[in-house]
Design an enzyme around this catalytic site. Structure first.
Site, PDB file in Angstrom:
ATOM      1  N   CYS A   1      21.234 -32.471   6.575  1.00  0.00           N
ATOM      2  CA  CYS A   1      20.159 -32.954   7.460  1.00  0.00           C
ATOM      3  C   CYS A   1      20.682 -33.122   8.892  1.00  0.00           C
ATOM      4  O   CYS A   1      21.053 -32.132   9.503  1.00  0.00           O
ATOM      5  CB  CYS A   1      19.536 -34.217   6.896  1.00  0.00           C
ATOM      6  SG  CYS A   1      17.890 -34.532   7.550  1.00  0.00           S
TER       7      CYS A   1
ATOM      8  N   HIS B   1      17.974 -32.340   1.457  1.00  0.00           N
ATOM      9  CA  HIS B   1      18.875 -33.340   0.877  1.00  0.00           C
ATOM     10  C   HIS B   1      19.201 -32.958  -0.564  1.00  0.00           C
ATOM     11  O   HIS B   1      18.445 -33.286  -1.473  1.00  0.00           O
ATOM     12  CB  HIS B   1      18.223 -34.728   0.900  1.00  0.00           C
ATOM     13  CG  HIS B   1      18.146 -35.313   2.270  1.00  0.00           C
ATOM     14  ND1 HIS B   1      19.165 -36.039   2.831  1.00  0.00           N
ATOM     15  CD2 HIS B   1      17.182 -35.258   3.220  1.00  0.00           C
ATOM     16  CE1 HIS B   1      18.841 -36.408   4.047  1.00  0.00           C
ATOM     17  NE2 HIS B   1      17.628 -35.946   4.314  1.00  0.00           N
TER      18      HIS B   1
ATOM     19  N   GLU C   1      21.274 -34.289  -2.495  1.00  0.00           N
ATOM     20  CA  GLU C   1      21.485 -35.509  -3.295  1.00  0.00           C
ATOM     21  C   GLU C   1      20.171 -36.128  -3.762  1.00  0.00           C
ATOM     22  O   GLU C   1      20.173 -37.042  -4.579  1.00  0.00           O
ATOM     23  CB  GLU C   1      22.334 -36.512  -2.493  1.00  0.00           C
ATOM     24  CG  GLU C   1      21.600 -37.294  -1.405  1.00  0.00           C
ATOM     25  CD  GLU C   1      21.409 -36.516  -0.097  1.00  0.00           C
ATOM     26  OE1 GLU C   1      21.596 -35.282  -0.092  1.00  0.00           O
ATOM     27  OE2 GLU C   1      21.048 -37.144   0.916  1.00  0.00           O
TER      28      GLU C   1
END
Lengths: 207, 253
Positions: A84, A187, A189
């Protein structure tokens, strides 16, 4: 393998660490690094980003991480992943909250997302698919999966470095890579199975 | 193409899910972490926890729930309920929340939105608005303190202000529809989604899968927040998404 996750005060880094641990398994030692000494014995680097371009650059500078990061990525050529805002600061400059110089590793700049009509809402928030430009180790085993995005700026002008794009009223760079460095606008994650697979690819990547 | 999101919402009190969640194979329906894991596996696009007890003690319990959920689920998590200011927000983000929803605090002091956006980024600031229709239709008043207190503030105008100040998302609850299962309040959704540029999450009133379609197609919502429709095992998330896809909406399957 020692993965250093750069901690420059951007809030929740633990989810990135946990996702890498889960993706990489027992062979991966992920730890947060908030000072240059902790980068010395790292074999791989990850720069998370849950803040603005300016705050990311300032946070790295304040902790003395900026030079250590350059040395590790440009000098020692360690595999690097920016996420990001961590991807956007790889560019030459950013336009978020004023003009700011970036790391300059990828050509281009971070500029506001500007969809072609107002029905496309900003922030670009939610799950979107990737359009792959060319095959790469980082996208191995991935085709058609959606990833989670949450951003209002994009990396513009990255040219040949763009590995994949996403569409939100116009295509933008979703994944870039050059030599030993890569950046994801999404993202991983937060992207469930697809995100873990992507991180697993990064942890296995030997550029 | 960006997908329309389906977001299960769990009401949490003292570390326990209040409205029961009925999943097969869920050994403790009251444990928010287990419920979150079940929704993660079922294909939810995000999760939302609303802390409905706002005491100091409850807040610490909530942080623990958020921490344990973030450890088990690799998906976006929004947490709201009784968030009083930047310190509360920071604690939740550090515990593992990706976005924080604020209601009473931002109606009392809208400049809190500017501060939160500057410090943490717009993408994690959610303005949670509880709106109730005023007689005559076409206008709505904001309520605070879990819907117990009138604010005298116009909901649509406040939504516009919240976004101008830096809110990255609006979580819009129709108090008149909440719990009725009569469908989302489309005129309210249209009024708000028409004046803001950020995503709007529809909340309150889902009783059938078609209602989810209406919120996006007719109301202009980017996401739907759903509680009882899923909790009681009446519908599964994949069924909701299949219905949305049939109606021509982009969804993540």
């Amino acid at each position: 393998m020692k993965l250093a996750i750069l901690d420059y005060g951007s809030g929740n880094l633990h989810s990135v660490a946990r996702a890498c641990q889960k993706a990489g398994g027992a062979g991966v030692k992920a730890r947060l690094a908030d000072n240059p000494d902790l980068l010395k014995d790292a074999s791989r680097l990850l720069l998370p980003g849950v803040c603005s371009f300016k705050a990311a650059m300032a946070g790295l500078e304040r902790r003395g991480l900026l030079e250590a990061l350059r040395e590790a990525v440009m000098g020692r050529a360690l595999p690097f992943l920016g996420i990001c805002a961590g991807m956007q600061i790889m560019a030459e400059e950013g336009e978020e909250h004023g003009r700011h110089r970036g790391l300059g590793w990828i050509s281009g700049r971070a500029s506001p997302l500007s969809p072609k009509d107002s029905s496309f809402r900003i922030p670009h928030m939610g799950w979107n698919s990737l359009r792959l430009r060319r095959p790469h180790c980082l996208t191995e085993g991935l085709s058609g999966e959606d990833f989670y995005f949450a951003h209002s700026y994009r990396l513009e002008g990255a040219g040949e470095a763009v590995l994949a794009e996403s569409d939100h009223g116009g295509f933008f760079a979703a994944l870039v890579a050059r030599d030993n460095m890569a950046g994801a606008q999404f993202h991983p994650e937060k992207s469930q199975k697809a995100g873990l697979r992507f991180l697993e690819n990064f942890l296995r990547w030997n550029p | 193409m960006l997908k329309a999101r389906v977001i299960p919402c769990l009401d949490v009190q003292g570390g326990r899910v209040v409205k029961g969640v009925q999943f097969r194979n869920l050994r403790d329906a009251g444990d928010p972490v287990l419920a979150a894991e079940a929704y993660d596996a079922a294909g939810a696009d995000e999760l939302c926890f609303l802390d409905i007890a706002a005491s100091h003690e409850a807040r610490r319990t909530m942080l623990d729930v958020v921490r344990r959920t973030a450890e088990a689920c690799f998906m976006p998590l929004t947490v709201g309920g009784g968030v009083g200011g930047l310190d509360d927000m920071e604690a939740l983000l550090r515990a593992g929340a990706d976005k924080v929803a604020m209601n009473s605090a931002i109606v009392r002091d809208p400049s809190l939105i500017d501060e939160a956006a500057a410090r943490f980024g717009s993408q994690c600031v959610v303005a949670a608005l509880d709106a109730k229709g005023l007689g005559g239709g076409g206008s709505w008043e904001l309520f605070t303190h879990g819907g117990r207190r009138r604010s005298g503030v116009d909901a649509v105008r406040f939504a516009e202000e919240a976004v101008a100040r830096g809110a990255g998302e609006i979580l819009l609850t129709s108090m008149d529809r909440d719990g009725t299962r009569a469908g989302f309040e489309i005129p309210l959704l249209r009024a708000v989604s028409g004046v803001v540029s950020v995503p709007v999450i529809a909340s309150g009133g889902a009783g059938r899968l078609d209602h989810l379609v209406e919120a996006v197609c007719d109301g202009g919502a980017s996401a739907v927040l759903v509680a009882s429709l899923f909790h009681f095992g009446e519908f599964r998330i994949d069924e909701a998404k299949a219905r949305m896809r049939e109606a021509g909406l982009p969804v993540r399957l």
